[in-house]
Design an enzyme around this catalytic site. Sequence first.
Site, PDB file in Angstrom:
ATOM      1  CG  HIS A  24      -2.118  -0.916   1.027  1.00 36.29           C
ATOM      2  ND1 HIS A  24      -3.137  -0.703   0.123  1.00 36.29           N
ATOM      3  CD2 HIS A  24      -2.390  -2.082   1.635  1.00 36.29           C
ATOM      4  CE1 HIS A  24      -3.992  -1.697   0.202  1.00 36.29           C
ATOM      5  NE2 HIS A  24      -3.562  -2.557   1.094  1.00 36.29           N
ATOM      6  CG  HIS A  78      -8.676  -9.013   4.114  1.00 35.70           C
ATOM      7  ND1 HIS A  78      -9.334  -8.107   3.312  1.00 35.70           N
ATOM      8  CD2 HIS A  78      -7.420  -8.491   4.299  1.00 35.70           C
ATOM      9  CE1 HIS A  78      -8.515  -7.104   3.031  1.00 35.70           C
ATOM     10  NE2 HIS A  78      -7.352  -7.321   3.599  1.00 35.70           N
ATOM     11  CD  GLU A  80      -5.445  -5.586   0.762  1.00 36.58           C
ATOM     12  OE1 GLU A  80      -5.101  -4.799  -0.132  1.00 36.58           O
ATOM     13  OE2 GLU A  80      -5.138  -5.430   1.955  1.00 36.58           O
ATOM     14  CG  ASP A  82      -1.796  -9.212   2.751  1.00 32.15           C
ATOM     15  OD1 ASP A  82      -2.813  -9.003   2.071  1.00 32.15           O
ATOM     16  OD2 ASP A  82      -1.605  -8.643   3.837  1.00 32.15           O
ATOM     17  CG  HIS A 145      -7.646  -2.665   5.234  1.00 36.43           C
ATOM     18  ND1 HIS A 145      -7.210  -2.171   4.044  1.00 36.43           N
ATOM     19  CD2 HIS A 145      -7.085  -3.868   5.365  1.00 36.43           C
ATOM     20  CE1 HIS A 145      -6.374  -3.033   3.488  1.00 36.43           C
ATOM     21  NE2 HIS A 145      -6.295  -4.075   4.276  1.00 36.43           N
ATOM     22  CG  ASP A 164      -5.299  -6.937   7.161  1.00 32.92           C
ATOM     23  OD1 ASP A 164      -4.209  -7.527   7.216  1.00 32.92           O
ATOM     24  OD2 ASP A 164      -5.835  -6.594   6.093  1.00 32.92           O
ATOM     25  CE1 TYR A 191      -1.090  -4.355   9.787  1.00 31.89           C
ATOM     26  CE2 TYR A 191      -3.032  -3.698  11.052  1.00 31.89           C
ATOM     27  CZ  TYR A 191      -2.460  -4.426  10.029  1.00 31.89           C
ATOM     28  OH  TYR A 191      -3.251  -5.215   9.233  1.00 31.89           O
ATOM     29  CG  HIS A 222      -0.234  -9.073   8.624  1.00 28.91           C
ATOM     30  ND1 HIS A 222       0.216  -9.825   7.573  1.00 28.91           N
ATOM     31  CD2 HIS A 222      -1.350  -8.448   8.186  1.00 28.91           C
ATOM     32  CE1 HIS A 222      -0.579  -9.645   6.524  1.00 28.91           C
ATOM     33  NE2 HIS A 222      -1.550  -8.823   6.880  1.00 28.91           N
TER      34      HIS A 222
HETATM   35 FE1  FEO Z   1      -5.462  -6.124   4.003  1.00 29.07          FE
HETATM   36 FE2  FEO Z   1      -3.033  -7.933   5.335  1.00 29.07          FE
HETATM   37  O1  FEO Z   1      -3.886  -7.052   3.985  1.00 29.07           O
END
Ligand code: FEO
Length: 409
Positions: A24, A78, A80, A82, A145, A164, A191, A222
Amino acid sequence: MEALKIADKTYWVGKVDDRKVPFHRLILERGTTYNSYLLMTEKPTIIDTVDIAFGKEYTDRLSEVIDLSLIEYVVINHVEPDHAGALPSLLAKAKNAKIVSTKLAAELLKDMFKLHQREFIEIKDGDILDIGGKTLKFIETPYLHTEETMITYSVEDQILFPCDIFSTHIANEELFNDLAKGEYIEDFKVYYQLIMSPHRPFVRDMLAKIKDLNIQMIAPSHGYILRENVQKFIDLYDKMSKLPEQGKQKEVTIVYSTMTGNTTKVAQRLAQGLKSAGVETSVFNLKSADLNEVKEKILDSDGVLIGSSTRYGDMVGNVEELLQSIGTEELKGKIGAAFGSYGWSGEAILHIEKYLHKTGASVIDQNYLIGSTGVDSPYLPIRVKFAREDALGNAEDAGRVFAELVLTK
Ligand code: FEO
């Protein structure tokens, strides 16, 4: 693969990424982890996968831990890359697995990874899934998010898997926060500021939803798994997402012109969102309002939302006349955004934004959102095709987000 036990029949099967990771438009200087979890129950279940860059490695290593054809469910909180990036590689071998996600996530995953032939279980807020010896409860957490996000709660073990949320970007080798060798609380807060803070009203919604859950452990996507002082991290989110004490009552003016009434509906929903956040809101339809009175109200307000339908690529009614009457830098210190309904391309919004920039207002447009938060956002400007109900729902959310900007300025 090292499958690291974190609770009864529950294992971390993720990936530590100690590169400087681009994310991002940021560089994650301390790297990150992609925390995937395996619940070795009668119906073996994976919760989230790892980054797309490690899909094959993840799948190969996971197959050393479990016969992948036995996996019954893959929960994707989610989409995304990752989190869901290793899904195609995993599903190529986990041929019997059903994908568990929100409806919106299911649509995205099908398109992203050509999974139209796979079986999905579409989750609604509060749904329960029996995975044979454990129960999973799902809670929708939109905009944390991204719009499709949900979180998962393992009922018997009292573990929250919030993707996240409650994460930290740090390539920690020691899995749990009580084993952390160095400082990480600042990283946890940074974060939050970067990823969650732009969605603050939705953080508060999420906290209200998890308030009555017993949570012994937070296993995010994470960084550290939080098993020591769990409540402290929930309290930190609570504190960081609170609105500052308000001095005077904040006010927003919504003003618009409409061809068919669709932009009126958008204005009404924006107003609902603003009012629900405690912002005094005045709404003017320029067809009947006095231009001088409207301008005066705008000058007295903390924020202004200006809307128009689009006809022949332009604004309608006397929106342009109003905008021309506002002098250069006259709205300095205020927040502004454009909105409108359209049938083809919605150029009116761009014209309004151009004028708003001249007034000196802080304009919440796509450039602002990308530049200021590091994440794209569906909220503003609000461009609604005709008056589709889902987009009108977004308009209400946009009202709340605009209110948040006004209240925290
Ligand atoms: Fe929304 Fe860990 O990416």
